[in-house]
Design a protein around this motif. Structure first.
Motif, short mmCIF file in Angstrom:
data_model
loop_
_atom_site.label_atom_id
_atom_site.label_comp_id
_atom_site.label_asym_id
_atom_site.label_seq_id
_atom_site.Cartn_x
_atom_site.Cartn_y
_atom_site.Cartn_z
N GLY A 128 9.73 -8.26 15.38
CA GLY A 128 10.18 -7.53 16.57
C GLY A 128 11.27 -6.53 16.26
N LEU A 152 20.56 -2.63 12.71
CA LEU A 152 21.58 -3.22 13.58
C LEU A 152 21.45 -4.73 13.65
CD1 LEU A 152 23.81 -2.83 15.77
CD2 LEU A 152 21.97 -2.50 17.43
N ASP A 207 0.82 -1.23 0.00
CA ASP A 207 0.00 0.00 0.00
C ASP A 207 0.85 1.28 0.00
OD1 ASP A 207 0.98 0.05 2.57
OD2 ASP A 207 -0.94 -0.29 3.56
N SER A 236 10.36 -1.22 8.45
CA SER A 236 11.60 -1.53 7.72
C SER A 236 12.22 -0.26 7.11
CB SER A 236 11.31 -2.53 6.60
OG SER A 236 10.68 -3.67 7.12
C1 LIG Z 1 12.67 2.68 15.43
C2 LIG Z 1 12.94 1.27 15.00
C3 LIG Z 1 14.25 0.82 14.91
C4 LIG Z 1 14.52 -0.48 14.51
N1 LIG Z 1 15.81 -0.90 14.39
C5 LIG Z 1 16.07 -2.17 14.02
C6 LIG Z 1 17.40 -2.61 13.90
O1 LIG Z 1 18.35 -1.86 14.14
N2 LIG Z 1 17.63 -3.90 13.50
C7 LIG Z 1 16.59 -4.75 13.22
O2 LIG Z 1 16.84 -5.91 12.87
N3 LIG Z 1 15.30 -4.34 13.32
C8 LIG Z 1 15.04 -3.09 13.73
N4 LIG Z 1 13.74 -2.68 13.85
C9 LIG Z 1 12.68 -3.66 13.62
C10 LIG Z 1 12.39 -3.84 12.16
O3 LIG Z 1 11.99 -2.61 11.64
C11 LIG Z 1 11.29 -4.90 12.00
O4 LIG Z 1 11.67 -6.11 12.60
C12 LIG Z 1 10.99 -5.19 10.52
O5 LIG Z 1 11.23 -4.08 9.73
C13 LIG Z 1 9.55 -5.62 10.34
O6 LIG Z 1 9.35 -5.85 8.98
P1 LIG Z 1 7.91 -6.23 8.42
O7 LIG Z 1 8.09 -6.50 6.97
O8 LIG Z 1 7.31 -7.31 9.25
O9 LIG Z 1 7.02 -4.94 8.66
P2 LIG Z 1 7.02 -3.53 7.89
O10 LIG Z 1 8.37 -3.06 7.62
O11 LIG Z 1 6.14 -2.63 8.70
O12 LIG Z 1 6.35 -3.82 6.49
C14 LIG Z 1 4.98 -4.11 6.33
C15 LIG Z 1 4.51 -3.46 5.04
O13 LIG Z 1 3.21 -3.94 4.72
C16 LIG Z 1 2.44 -2.86 4.23
N5 LIG Z 1 1.02 -3.20 4.44
C17 LIG Z 1 0.36 -3.34 5.62
N6 LIG Z 1 -0.92 -3.68 5.39
C18 LIG Z 1 -1.09 -3.74 4.05
C19 LIG Z 1 -2.21 -4.02 3.21
N7 LIG Z 1 -3.43 -4.33 3.69
N8 LIG Z 1 -2.04 -4.00 1.87
C20 LIG Z 1 -0.82 -3.68 1.34
N9 LIG Z 1 0.26 -3.41 2.09
C21 LIG Z 1 0.14 -3.43 3.44
C22 LIG Z 1 2.91 -1.70 5.11
O14 LIG Z 1 2.59 -0.45 4.53
C23 LIG Z 1 4.42 -1.94 5.14
O15 LIG Z 1 5.05 -1.34 4.06
C24 LIG Z 1 13.44 -1.37 14.22
C25 LIG Z 1 12.13 -0.91 14.31
C26 LIG Z 1 11.88 0.40 14.70
C27 LIG Z 1 10.47 0.86 14.79
#
Ligand SMILES: Cc1cc2nc3c(=O)[nH]c(=O)nc-3n(C[C@H](O)[C@H](O)[C@H](O)COP(=O)(O)OP(=O)(O)OC[C@H]3O[C@@H](n4cnc5c(N)ncnc54)[C@H](O)[C@@H]3O)c2cc1C
Length: 298
Positions: free
Chosen positions: A273, A42, A30, A36
């Motif tokens: 996480g 890190l 979306d 991410s």
């Molecule tokens: C401040 C901060 C610092 C961090 N630092 C680190 C670090 O140093 N090292 C590390 O390993 N991890 C770190 N993390 C954690 C890391 O960001 C997450 O573990 C990881 O990015 C999660 O990835 P994800 O793909 O599950 O979620 P996301 O990155 O949130 O991706 C999910 C995607 O799905 C999309 N989406 C959701 N619903 C829909 C829908 N219905 N239709 C279409 N698209 C949709 C969203 O828009 C988003 O783009 C950090 C997190 C934060 C908040």
């Protein structure tokens, strides 16, 4: 056709691994910035305050490291991680736990313990490279879900919405700063009560806050102050804040990444996480094995 919903760390790793495994894959994202996009990237094999290695970190990081290196040289930067001592009791605790983390120790001295093989992934560059590789192999990107076997990689947004009913979560907001500290010249990643990552040109990423109650507030003055206080653990030099970002870590009960299936809904890959960089590639590979087992593609 497998439809991967969400293209953060989870969706990118899932989409590429399924594609490499011979599946036709469509990505639906979306365009909202997920965690991410803000993650510092890190990779600390012995994160946390208690000198405990992350769960199955050796195997998960081996899978992840080769996955990132294959996708692009320089996406992952290996940097020594100095975990500073936080007093005498802290050092004694380390000595008690030392046997469990020996494999990650580069050296131990008066400053602290230096871990090896960690570093940081440039997460936005990784997402761009992953998208490029996915499209190059004939992958499809669409603004709208059209059906097929659905794999939800929707991160904290999906958990907060309750995309899957059988999943409880305790997601946590985090804020981080990028600061410029002229003349510091610290080349190592520093941890111990917070962390600082040198990213070049006198700039450092500093973090991070954890907030479980008010997840929707975005960047706050309070968060900024907390992170500036963390920076003060590591340096007393003058600095300038050049960026302030926030996001929500998708955390599921027990803080373990999860592959979950619900009849009529499909698959969910979530719960990365605060360690998405270490665990996302292995999760993608596990999903491929489970899909091939269930759907009989292999
Ligand atoms: C401040 C901060 C610092 C961090 N630092 C680190 C670090 O140093 N090292 C590390 O390993 N991890 C770190 N993390 C954690 C890391 O960001 C997450 O573990 C990881 O990015 C999660 O990835 P994800 O793909 O599950 O979620 P996301 O990155 O949130 O991706 C999910 C995607 O799905 C999309 N989406 C959701 N619903 C829909 C829908 N219905 N239709 C279409 N698209 C949709 C969203 O828009 C988003 O783009 C950090 C997190 C934060 C908040």
């Amino acid at each position: 056709m497998v439809e991967v919903i969400g293209f953060g760390m989870a969706g990118a790793c899932v989409a590429l691994q399924l594609q490499r495994g011979g599946h036709e894959v469509r990505v639906v994202d979306d365009g909202e910035p997920g965690s991410s996009q803000v993650a510092a990237g890190l990779v600390n094999p012995v994160g946390g305050r208690n000198f405990e290695p992350s769960v199955e970190v050796e195997e998960a990081w081996a899978v992840a490291r080769s996955f990132y290196d294959e996708l692009g040289a320089g996406l992952f930067r290996q940097v020594p991680i100095l975990r500073l001592w936080r007093g005498e009791k802290d050092r004694e605790k380390f000595e008690r736990k030392r046997g469990r983390v020996e494999r990650w120790i580069e050296k131990v001295d008066e400053e602290g313990v230096t871990w090896k093989e960690g570093g940081w992934l440039d997460c936005p560059a990784f997402l761009a490279a992953a998208k490029g590789a996915f499209l190059e192999r004939g992958g499809e990107v669409s603004g709208q879900a059209r059906g097929g076997v659905q794999v939800w990689c929707s991160g904290a947004a999906g958990l907060l919405r309750g995309d899957f009913t059988g999943v409880t979560h305790r997601s946590a907001k985090g804020e981080i700063l990028t600061v410029r500290v002229p003349g510091w010249d610290e080349k190592r990643i520093l941890t111990g009560g917070g962390w600082v990552i040198p990213i070049g040109d006198d700039c450092y990423r500093v973090g991070a806050t954890y907030e479980w109650e008010n997840l929707s507030a975005g960047c706050t003055a309070e968060g900024r102050t907390k992170v500036e206080n963390l920076l003060r653990i590591f340096t007393k030099k003058d600095y300038e804040v050049i960026e302030h970002v926030s996001g929500i870590r998708p955390i599921i009960h027990r803080s373990q990444p999860v592959i979950h299936h619900e009849k009529g809904k499909g698959w969910m890959v979530n719960g990365l996480g605060s360690k998405g960089v270490i665990y996302a590639p292995r999760l993608g590979r596990e999903l491929l094995q489970r899909l091939d087992g269930e759907l009989g593609f292999s």
